[in-house]
Motif scaffolding. Structure first.
Motif, PDB file in Angstrom:
ATOM      1  N   SER A 304       0.821  -1.218   0.000  1.00 43.54           N
ATOM      2  CA  SER A 304       0.000   0.000   0.000  1.00 43.54           C
ATOM      3  C   SER A 304       0.852   1.264   0.000  1.00 43.54           C
ATOM      4  N   VAL A 305       2.113   1.164   0.401  1.00 43.95           N
ATOM      5  CA  VAL A 305       2.984   2.342   0.407  1.00 43.95           C
ATOM      6  C   VAL A 305       4.081   2.233  -0.648  1.00 43.95           C
ATOM      7  N   ALA A 306       4.159   1.082  -1.315  1.00 39.82           N
ATOM      8  CA  ALA A 306       5.239   0.867  -2.281  1.00 39.82           C
ATOM      9  C   ALA A 306       4.943   1.563  -3.606  1.00 39.82           C
ATOM     10  N   ASP A 307       5.986   2.100  -4.214  1.00 42.87           N
ATOM     11  CA  ASP A 307       5.875   2.652  -5.564  1.00 42.87           C
ATOM     12  C   ASP A 307       5.912   1.525  -6.598  1.00 42.87           C
ATOM     13  N   TYR A 308       6.672   0.480  -6.288  1.00 39.77           N
ATOM     14  CA  TYR A 308       6.771  -0.685  -7.159  1.00 39.77           C
ATOM     15  C   TYR A 308       6.673  -1.933  -6.291  1.00 39.77           C
ATOM     16  N   GLY A 309       5.941  -2.930  -6.766  1.00 38.06           N
ATOM     17  CA  GLY A 309       5.793  -4.157  -6.000  1.00 38.06           C
ATOM     18  C   GLY A 309       6.073  -5.380  -6.837  1.00 38.06           C
ATOM     19  N   ILE A 310       6.731  -6.350  -6.236  1.00 37.25           N
ATOM     20  CA  ILE A 310       7.006  -7.631  -6.893  1.00 37.25           C
ATOM     21  C   ILE A 310       6.442  -8.730  -6.000  1.00 37.25           C
ATOM     22  N   VAL A 311       5.451  -9.470  -6.505  1.00 40.12           N
ATOM     23  CA  VAL A 311       4.889 -10.594  -5.761  1.00 40.12           C
ATOM     24  C   VAL A 311       5.692 -11.834  -6.139  1.00 40.12           C
ATOM     25  N   GLY A 312       6.458 -12.312  -5.176  1.00 41.22           N
ATOM     26  CA  GLY A 312       7.299 -13.465  -5.466  1.00 41.22           C
ATOM     27  C   GLY A 312       8.186 -13.798  -4.287  1.00 41.22           C
ATOM     28  N   ASP A 313       8.890 -14.903  -4.408  1.00 44.78           N
ATOM     29  CA  ASP A 313       9.805 -15.369  -3.363  1.00 44.78           C
ATOM     30  C   ASP A 313      11.081 -14.533  -3.422  1.00 44.78           C
ATOM     31  N   LEU A 314      11.420 -13.870  -2.324  1.00 41.78           N
ATOM     32  CA  LEU A 314      12.605 -13.002  -2.319  1.00 41.78           C
ATOM     33  C   LEU A 314      13.876 -13.773  -2.648  1.00 41.78           C
ATOM     34  N   PHE A 315      13.919 -15.080  -2.317  1.00 36.28           N
ATOM     35  CA  PHE A 315      15.124 -15.863  -2.580  1.00 36.28           C
ATOM     36  C   PHE A 315      15.280 -16.182  -4.070  1.00 36.28           C
ATOM     37  N   GLU A 316      14.229 -15.971  -4.839  1.00 39.51           N
ATOM     38  CA  GLU A 316      14.327 -16.081  -6.287  1.00 39.51           C
ATOM     39  C   GLU A 316      14.497 -14.709  -6.929  1.00 39.51           C
ATOM     40  N   VAL A 317      13.741 -13.739  -6.426  1.00 33.44           N
ATOM     41  CA  VAL A 317      13.724 -12.411  -7.036  1.00 33.44           C
ATOM     42  C   VAL A 317      15.008 -11.638  -6.760  1.00 33.44           C
ATOM     43  N   VAL A 318      15.466 -11.625  -5.515  1.00 36.42           N
ATOM     44  CA  VAL A 318      16.630 -10.808  -5.154  1.00 36.42           C
ATOM     45  C   VAL A 318      17.894 -11.231  -5.908  1.00 36.42           C
ATOM     46  N   PRO A 319      18.238 -12.517  -5.968  1.00 41.40           N
ATOM     47  CA  PRO A 319      19.440 -12.881  -6.744  1.00 41.40           C
ATOM     48  C   PRO A 319      19.335 -12.497  -8.222  1.00 41.40           C
ATOM     49  N   LEU A 320      18.136 -12.626  -8.811  1.00 40.13           N
ATOM     50  CA  LEU A 320      17.968 -12.236 -10.209  1.00 40.13           C
ATOM     51  C   LEU A 320      18.205 -10.740 -10.389  1.00 40.13           C
ATOM     52  N   LEU A 321      17.632  -9.941  -9.498  1.00 42.85           N
ATOM     53  CA  LEU A 321      17.823  -8.496  -9.572  1.00 42.85           C
ATOM     54  C   LEU A 321      19.290  -8.129  -9.365  1.00 42.85           C
ATOM     55  N   THR A 322      19.929  -8.801  -8.418  1.00 37.93           N
ATOM     56  CA  THR A 322      21.337  -8.504  -8.130  1.00 37.93           C
ATOM     57  C   THR A 322      22.214  -8.815  -9.341  1.00 37.93           C
TER      58      THR A 322
END
Length: 330
Positions: A304-322
């Motif tokens: 509700s306060v985020a400008d951008y949101g990603i619905v997903g498992d952080l252990f999959e999303v964060v390494p991909l973004l990194t």
């Protein structure tokens, strides 16, 4: 109307904190074209580099209080140094950073000098003639804001929140005309003594002054779960934070806690990983410029306060973004 402004230039480990330069920038604007800006350094063993940095940023005079009692933070010694600077300068206003140290000193100095005090300032508005000044500060965990001013004739004591006001730009060498001077003062009896300082989160950027903060909540599931967050923070040149839930669970040290009972941060980019978004946490980061939320629960309050949101498992999303960030920077 010109004013004389005094800035408490807080330093840490022999280096100026960025909020000191932000306070100096605010002081320069408050002083006006013909005003004067003074800075006071509290140290032991000299502060030539810090004084030179302040002069290079537009300070007219840097007062150096050098005494063994200032080696570690002792409230009575610091208040004595600030009192001596106030007596010598007779400023219209004193500016400090809204840090742990500034929050302790400001009300004491204000009370000792019969001055008005406005804390946690995030914006300053001045009239064209400089006579009317309004200070904006957040209320109710950032849900509302108030604009305050001082009564006529009162000395001002102001703390400014880090990462909200622009710092002064360095001057050309030919334009540096300020001077540094020793500030004599008497150390009063000290009621406390710091024997040692244990740094449990050393080597990291200061959370309050970081431009990028990557935070983890209970969703990281363990202390090892912070490793991908640290990798992302490193790729972005930022710092790692945490929610109270992660700290209570023992996943990280309380020094990283962000929220109502932790640190308040206002970075350019805040990435919340596995954080549900409890109101206590939002109180510490809701004023961030851009908020990115990564959470498996699409109904998590953080969205509700985020400008951008990603619905997903952080252990999959964060390494991909990194990986993409590292590739882009390379």
């Amino acid at each position: 109307m010109s004013k004389t402004i005094l800035v408490f230039a807080e330093s840490r480990n022999g280096a100026l904190r960025r909020v000191a330069l932000e306070a100096l920038g605010a002081a320069r604007r408050l002083a006006g074209k013909d005003g004067h800006v003074h800075a006071v350094l509290a140290c032991f063993g000299g502060a030539a580099d810090e004084a030179a940095a302040l002069l290079a940023r537009g300070a007219d005079v840097v007062h150096i209080a050098d005494d063994p009692a200032l080696r570690a933070f002792a409230p009575e010694a610091y208040i004595a140094a600030l009192g001596a600077a106030i007596t010598a300068v007779r400023p219209d206003a004193l500016l400090l950073g809204h840090t742990a140290l500034g929050r302790e000193l400001a009300p004491r100095v204000a009370a000792a000098n019969g001055a008005g005090h406005i804390a946690d300032v995030i914006a300053i508005e001045t009239s064209d003639d400089g006579n009317d000044v309004l200070f904006t500060r957040p209320l109710y965990a950032g849900k509302a804001f108030e604009r305050r001013s001082f009564v006529s004739g009162a000395t001002w004591v102001i703390t400014v929140r880090p990462n909200n006001l622009p710092a002064t730009e360095p001057l050309d060498a030919a334009d540096i005309k300020g001077t540094a001077a020793e500030l004599p003062f008497t150390v009063p009896p000290l009621y406390t003594a710091v024997r040692s300082v244990v740094r449990r989160a050393g080597g990291q950027l200061d959370l309050a002054e970081a431009d990028v903060v990557v935070s983890g909540g209970r969703g990281v599931r363990s202390a090892a779960g912070f490793e991908p967050l640290q990798a992302m923070a490193t790729a972005l040149g930022g710092a790692v934070g945490a929610s109270r839930g992660a700290c209570d669970a023992g996943y990280c040290d309380y020094a990283l806690q962000i929220g109502q009972t932790g640190k308040v941060v206002t970075p350019q980019l805040y990435i919340a990983c596995g954080i549900s978004g409890a109101i206590q946490h939002l109180a510490g980061m809701s004023q961030s410029r851009v908020i990115v939320a990564i959470n498996k629960d699409p109904d998590a309050p953080i969205f509700s306060v985020a400008d951008y949101g990603i619905v997903g498992d952080l252990f999959e999303v964060v390494p991909l973004l990194t990986t993409e960030l590292q590739r882009a920077r390379a």
